[in-house]
Design a protein around this motif. Structure first.
Motif, PDB file in Angstrom:
ATOM      1  N   GLY A 202       2.218   7.489   9.585  1.00 18.35           N
ATOM      2  CA  GLY A 202       1.909   8.731  10.671  1.00 18.35           C
ATOM      3  C   GLY A 202       1.573  10.108   9.529  1.00 18.35           C
ATOM      4  N   MET A 203       1.757   9.969   8.418  1.00 20.28           N
ATOM      5  CA  MET A 203       1.857  11.123   7.751  1.00 20.28           C
ATOM      6  C   MET A 203       0.420  11.401   7.087  1.00 20.28           C
ATOM      7  SD  MET A 203       5.273  10.970   5.494  1.00 20.28           S
ATOM      8  CE  MET A 203       6.890  10.922   6.572  1.00 20.28           C
ATOM      9  N   HIS A 204      -0.664  11.497   7.754  1.00 15.25           N
ATOM     10  CA  HIS A 204      -2.183  11.556   7.456  1.00 15.25           C
ATOM     11  C   HIS A 204      -2.499  12.944   6.531  1.00 15.25           C
ATOM     12  CE1 HIS A 204      -3.115   8.412  10.209  1.00 15.25           C
ATOM     13  NE2 HIS A 204      -2.429   9.124  10.992  1.00 15.25           N
TER      14      HIS A 204
ATOM     15  N   TYR B  24       1.752   6.291  -7.171  1.00 13.70           N
ATOM     16  CA  TYR B  24       0.439   7.209  -7.727  1.00 13.70           C
ATOM     17  C   TYR B  24       1.067   8.501  -7.729  1.00 13.70           C
ATOM     18  CZ  TYR B  24      -4.171   8.834  -8.322  1.00 13.70           C
ATOM     19  OH  TYR B  24      -5.440   9.541  -8.630  1.00 13.70           O
ATOM     20  N   PHE B  25       1.687   8.812  -6.530  1.00 11.55           N
ATOM     21  CA  PHE B  25       1.979  10.434  -6.554  1.00 11.55           C
ATOM     22  C   PHE B  25       3.065  10.465  -7.611  1.00 11.55           C
ATOM     23  CE2 PHE B  25       5.755  12.595  -4.911  1.00 11.55           C
ATOM     24  CZ  PHE B  25       5.311  14.026  -4.874  1.00 11.55           C
TER      25      PHE B  25
ATOM     26  N   ASP C 204       0.719  -0.992  -0.132  1.00 10.66           N
ATOM     27  CA  ASP C 204      -0.068  -0.134  -0.154  1.00 10.66           C
ATOM     28  C   ASP C 204       1.045   1.320  -0.104  1.00 10.66           C
ATOM     29  OD1 ASP C 204      -2.749  -1.347   0.227  1.00 10.66           O
ATOM     30  OD2 ASP C 204      -2.038  -1.810   2.191  1.00 10.66           O
ATOM     31  N   VAL C 205       2.065   1.336   0.800  1.00  8.54           N
ATOM     32  CA  VAL C 205       2.861   2.228   0.864  1.00  8.54           C
ATOM     33  C   VAL C 205       3.464   2.541  -0.562  1.00  8.54           C
ATOM     34  CG1 VAL C 205       5.092   3.199   1.762  1.00  8.54           C
ATOM     35  CG2 VAL C 205       3.403   1.954   3.157  1.00  8.54           C
TER      36      VAL C 205
ATOM     37  N   THR D 266      -4.120   6.577  -1.805  1.00  8.51           N
ATOM     38  CA  THR D 266      -3.472   7.494  -1.099  1.00  8.51           C
ATOM     39  C   THR D 266      -3.293   6.926   0.497  1.00  8.51           C
ATOM     40  OG1 THR D 266      -5.076   8.670  -0.603  1.00  8.51           O
ATOM     41  CG2 THR D 266      -3.799   9.347  -2.408  1.00  8.51           C
ATOM     42  N   ARG D 267      -3.738   5.677   0.703  1.00  5.16           N
ATOM     43  CA  ARG D 267      -3.894   5.064   1.854  1.00  5.16           C
ATOM     44  C   ARG D 267      -2.509   4.933   2.614  1.00  5.16           C
ATOM     45  NH1 ARG D 267      -4.570  -0.672   2.906  1.00  5.16           N
ATOM     46  NH2 ARG D 267      -5.976  -0.070   4.526  1.00  5.16           N
TER      47      ARG D 267
END
Length: 349
Positions: free
Chosen positions: A220-222, A148-149, A141-142, A213-214
């Motif tokens: 912890g970078m919400h 994606y970014f 997911d990371v 984006t999850r």
């Protein structure tokens, strides 16, 4: 023998720009990197074209630190038209649906026909999320969030590198990229199509989560994806065909592929494949969107390449009086060395 079809520009007579680099470059780039990370954590990743342009421009200033300001202002002069075109593209893309019901069912059928034999009749997005998606965030997911970014940065960053190294190649790159974006935009108006997450929300598919984006939650970078999330909310949900995310990824790779050693080709080609997995797994695109996007890339290189050759041939036909002289037909490398001077003759005057 090298043939010159255009007259060579005169050599510059003014003082050359002082070389940039060394210790000042290291310090400037370090400052740029620290400020970028702070802004990323406080505001979000630079996914807006104008915001990304400012960071790229600041990066070129830091890299060329010590050069005259006219060099840095040239960057703004060349890139402002590009920035305006991107703004027009984003605004037009948001109006592409024009209130019409988007195409969705045929995209589902296409993916099931191509992959249903391996996924139990499901589209690849549903199958991947059934096997990989969990409430807790995993390493993939990371990776998906970073890949994606990268869509919002890699294409512009590659263009900035080309601008610094060769403005002619930068112009060739921009012509192709502009054509690719225009072709995609026209298709969005002619054939508005919805992504898998939209189909799931409207009962055409089983549950599909939009999870591109999850991955930021793992650190912890919400707030790291604030701008990206806001852009997703404001974006047009029916601009799925073709997938310009994968089209841009393949475009950048193909543009640099011939200038790269073959041993690095697998690594470069892994990028558009990773983008494909990212978009299909995260519910942003069907595989058919990706394949059409790749076809648009091939069309772009073919059409723009033919147009450039036709333009050069037309210029030669229009200016027959400016045919290259015999001296211009030979490059300095091809010219024979000058004979050494005769010492006796020189002494006798």
């Amino acid at each position: 023998m090298a043939v010159v079809t255009d007259p060579q520009s005169p050599a510059p007579t003014g003082p050359a720009d002082p070389p940039a680099g060394g210790r000042r470059r290291v310090i400037a780039m370090s400052v740029w990197g620290v400020v970028f990370v702070v802004a990323w954590l406080a505001i979000g990743l630079p996914t807006d074209p104008a915001y990304a342009f400012l960071w790229i421009w600041a990066g070129t200033v830091a890299w060329n630190w010590g050069r005259p300001w006219r060099t840095h202002l040239r960057f703004a002069r060349d890139w402002i038209p590009v920035l305006l075109l991107l703004a027009v593209y984003n605004l037009s893309r948001g109006l592409a649906d024009n209130g019409r019901i988007p195409h969705a069912y045929e995209l589902i059928v296409a993916d099931r026909v191509m992959f249903g034999w391996a996924t139990g009749g499901e589209v690849p997005t549903v199958w991947l999320q059934q096997h990989l998606y969990r409430p807790e965030v995993h390493w993939w997911d990371v990776a998906v969030s970073w890949i994606y970014f990268s869509h919002f940065v890699v294409t512009l960053a590659a263009a900035a590198v080309l601008w610094v190294r060769s403005r002619d190649r930068w112009a060739a790159y921009m012509r192709r990229w502009g054509f690719l974006c225009a072709a995609g935009l026209v298709t969005y108006f002619v054939y508005p199509a919805a992504p898998p997450w939209w189909a799931a929300q409207n009962g055409l598919l089983t549950e599909v989560a939009r999870i591109s984006t999850r991955g930021w939650k793992a650190f912890g970078m919400h707030g790291a994806g604030n701008l990206l999330n806001a852009g997703q909310i404001a974006s047009n949900p029916v601009a799925a065909m073709p997938s310009l995310h994968t089209a841009w990824a393949l475009f950048v790779v193909l543009f640099f592929l011939r200038a790269t050693r073959r041993r690095w080709w697998p690594l470069l080609l892994a990028y558009p494949l990773a983008m494909t997995f990212t978009l299909v797994y995260s519910g942003e695109h069907y595989v058919i969107d990706v394949l059409v996007g790749w076809a648009y890339v091939g069309m772009t290189f073919l059409v723009v390449g033919l147009a450039e050759r036709g333009w050069r041939a037309w210029r030669v036909r229009r200016r027959p009086d400016r045919e290259p002289s015999p001296a211009q037909l030979v490059t300095p490398r091809d010219m024979p060395p000058e004979p050494a001077a005769d010492p006796a003759r020189t002494a006798s005057g």
